[in-house]
Design an enzyme around this catalytic site. Structure first.
Site, PDB file in Angstrom:
ATOM      1  N   LYS A 170      31.774  32.187   1.741  1.00  0.00           N
ATOM      2  CA  LYS A 170      32.159  33.002   1.878  1.00  0.00           C
ATOM      3  C   LYS A 170      31.762  34.241   2.789  1.00  0.00           C
ATOM      4  CE  LYS A 170      29.492  36.354  -0.584  1.00  0.00           C
ATOM      5  NZ  LYS A 170      30.032  36.845  -0.113  1.00  0.00           N
ATOM      6  N   GLY A 198      22.281  36.229   7.395  1.00  0.00           N
ATOM      7  CA  GLY A 198      22.737  37.758   6.462  1.00  0.00           C
ATOM      8  C   GLY A 198      20.856  38.179   6.768  1.00  0.00           C
ATOM      9  N   ALA A 215      15.882  39.507   3.926  1.00  0.00           N
ATOM     10  CA  ALA A 215      15.497  39.425   1.905  1.00  0.00           C
ATOM     11  C   ALA A 215      16.480  38.162   0.667  1.00  0.00           C
ATOM     12  CB  ALA A 215      15.688  41.343   1.263  1.00  0.00           C
ATOM     13  N   GLU A 270      19.535  31.976   9.517  1.00  0.00           N
ATOM     14  CA  GLU A 270      19.590  33.003  10.377  1.00  0.00           C
ATOM     15  C   GLU A 270      19.809  34.415   9.346  1.00  0.00           C
ATOM     16  OE1 GLU A 270      19.442  31.768  13.247  1.00  0.00           O
ATOM     17  OE2 GLU A 270      20.529  30.195  12.588  1.00  0.00           O
ATOM     18  N   CYS A 290      22.343  41.563  15.162  1.00  0.00           N
ATOM     19  CA  CYS A 290      20.911  40.872  15.560  1.00  0.00           C
ATOM     20  C   CYS A 290      20.276  40.313  16.807  1.00  0.00           C
ATOM     21  CB  CYS A 290      21.504  39.407  14.207  1.00  0.00           C
ATOM     22  SG  CYS A 290      21.879  38.326  15.607  1.00  0.00           S
ATOM     23  N   GLU A 311      14.022  46.177   9.681  1.00  0.00           N
ATOM     24  CA  GLU A 311      15.400  46.345  10.528  1.00  0.00           C
ATOM     25  C   GLU A 311      16.321  47.069  10.375  1.00  0.00           C
ATOM     26  OE1 GLU A 311      17.594  43.452   9.788  1.00  0.00           O
ATOM     27  OE2 GLU A 311      18.333  42.784  11.798  1.00  0.00           O
TER      28      GLU A 311
END
Ligand code: NAP
Length: 481
Positions: free
Chosen positions: A174, A227, A230, A249, A283, A383
């Site tokens: 996905k 992603g 959380a 990751e 990232c 972040e």
């Protein structure tokens, strides 16, 4: 209106529920495509196709698997203009960037793992005195799930899918619902490359629905996820009781340590990129910049002057350094953080939404630099994932390391120095999965990639990825002399 479809068992198909979601072009804020709002039924169909294909694909010779992956890489390169344009429209990144980095890298991922699988060996341990030999098979896991984010859509999607299928697994994947377009186009190229039906199944939809169904599906043996932290924590909670293999990751808040003995001009040029490439939505971007006191003022004025010269504009036009951020929701999140940063520090440039003539509805943010004096503030702890960096002065090497590590995350770090001893001392003390010295985003795909602390669990890249997507089985044979 473009209609994106799921790719299941080698065929494009509509979602069973007939439900669709809007897909927005961030450069102008207009809906330009619809994507399937897939649910459990679609995931189940994708799983069934993957399950049916798995034994046959695992039994396919390494040479054949490799040849298909190499063909797919060549097809991505052949379609680079179409894919780069699609990526830019979906994500807001400048076309030149998608053409120079994202799409070539997606091709490289398939080529790299197409070659790597031919070199993937396992171990044998002979115990001569005991007349026994152990050897370790590396068997595919079965059906695996790959879930990727919106910031580097095809690049990160292929970074997971390529090793998974190279190792003989079949996949239910996905992409982010925010950037589905290039994963959708990939289905067509998979068919053209001769990938057997059911080996790769791409299901589009919401993370909390489609993604959740993949993670919770009992038959899916492993989840490779990139992603937010959380989301990663939630996925771990769902998957762990089923003993699924997990590669997570996650987010980063990467430090950039600039010492006075560095090559200033090179550092400045690269620091501009490590701050604002892809609108700061990588990232690995260095969002916290720590500068040694002796060159702090020089750095501050040169950096701010250079940032003010960066051009922000419609990603489809030539000549802009930055395009739009990915979505309205994300733009608002970054703008909220900018307000927090203004309270916590000193705004040096940027700090607002930009309205671009001719693209008034687009999601543009001026590259923003904030001066801070402490790491213990929200803007240096959380972040943001946008075009915002902080700069902070340090006096000593020890203080620089302490500031760099004073954060929940541990993905990457960059160090600028010409002192070899310092390079080693500092690199060893930084709490990060990746340390770059006098460079940034310099990637050798053979190296382990991933983070420590809240930046994730496990490593991708090279043989690490092939190990993740295989189960070691040790066979011990006793023989008679
Ligand atoms: P995200 O919201 O966590 O989403 C990532 C993916 O997970 C998307 O496909 C999302 O689908 C899906 N998802 C969301 N909730 C889910 C659930 N409950 N179950 C299963 N899947 C679910 O992250 P993002 O906003 O797309 O990406 C930005 C984040 O990714 C940043 O934190 C960034 O640092 C991190 N990132 C890390 C790396 C790395 O290598 N460490 C690389 C790139 C990005 P939808 O989008 O459809 O909701």
């Amino acid at each position: 209106m473009i209609k994106i479809q799921n790719y299941i068992n080698g065929e494009y198909c509509d979602p069973i529920s007939g439900q669709w979601l809007d897909n927005v072009d961030p450069s102008c804020g207009q809906v330009y495509a619809q994507i399937p709002n897939s649910d459990a039924q679609d995931v189940t169909n994708a799983y069934k196709a993957a399950k049916a294909a798995q034994a046959g694909w695992a039994a396919t010779s390494i040479d054949t698997r490799s040849a298909i992956l190499l063909k797919l890489a060549a097809l991505i390169e052949k379609n680079i203009d179409r894919l780069a344009t699609a990526e830019s429209r979906d994500n807001g990144k400048p076309i030149w960037l998608a053409k120079a980095v994202d799409i070539p890298r997606a091709a490289t991922n398939f080529r790299f793992f197409g070659n790597a699988i031919t070199q993937f060996a396992s171990e044998a341990h002979e115990n001569v005195g005991n007349n026994s030999i152990n050897f370790t098979l590396r068997e595919p896991l079965g059906v695996v799930g790959c879930i990727s984010p919106w910031n580097l859509p095809l690049y990160l999607f292929s970074w997971k899918v390529a090793p998974a299928i190279a190792a003989g697994n079949t996949v239910v994947a996905k992409p982010s619902e925010v950037t589905p377009m290039t994963a959708y186009l990939l289905g067509e190229l998979c068919t053209e490359a001769g990938l057997p039906k059911g080996v790769l199944n791409i299901v589009h939809g919401l993370g909390r629905q489609t993604g959740q169904e993949i993670v919770a599906h009992k038959g899916i043996k492993a989840i490779s996820f990139t992603g937010g932290t959380a989301t990663g924590a939630h996925i771990a909670k769902v998957a762990a009781p089923m003993f699924k293999k997990l590669s997570l990751e996650l987010g980063g808040k990467n430090p950039n340590l600039i010492f006075a003995d560095c090559d200033f001009d090179l550092m400045l040029k690269v620091t501009l990129k490590s701050s604002f490439a892809n609108q700061g939505q990588i990232c690995l971007c260095g969002s916290r910049i720590f500068v040694e006191a002796a060159i702090y003022d020089k750095f501050k004025s040169a950096f701010v002057e250079a940032v003010k010269k960066l051009s922000v504009g419609n990603p489809a036009e030539e000549g802009h350094n930055l395009g739009a951020v990915v979505s309205e929701v994300h733009m608002n999140k970054v703008l909220e953080y900018i307000e927090v940063a203004k309270q916590e520090g000193n705004l040096l440039c940027g700090g607002k939404r930009l309205i671009i003539e001719g693209s008034e509805g687009g999601f543009y943010i001026a590259p923003t630099v904030i001066e801070t004096t402490t790491t213990q503030c929200r803007i240096n702890q959380e972040e943001v994932f946008g075009p915002l960096v902080t700069i902070t002065k340090f006096e000593t090497e020890t203080e620089a390391i302490q500031m760099a590590n004073d954060v929940p995350y541990g993905l990457s770090s960059t160090v600028w120095t010409s002192n070899l001893d310092r390079t080693m001392r500092v690199s060893k003390q930084l709490e990060a999965g990746i340390v770059w010295v006098n460079t940034w985003l310099n990637r050798d795909l053979r190296t382990p990639f991933g983070g420590t602390k809240a930046s994730g669990v496990g490593r991708e890249g090279g043989l690490e990825a092939l190990r993740f997507f295989t189960e070691p089985k040790n066979i011990c044979i006793q023989y008679k002399n």
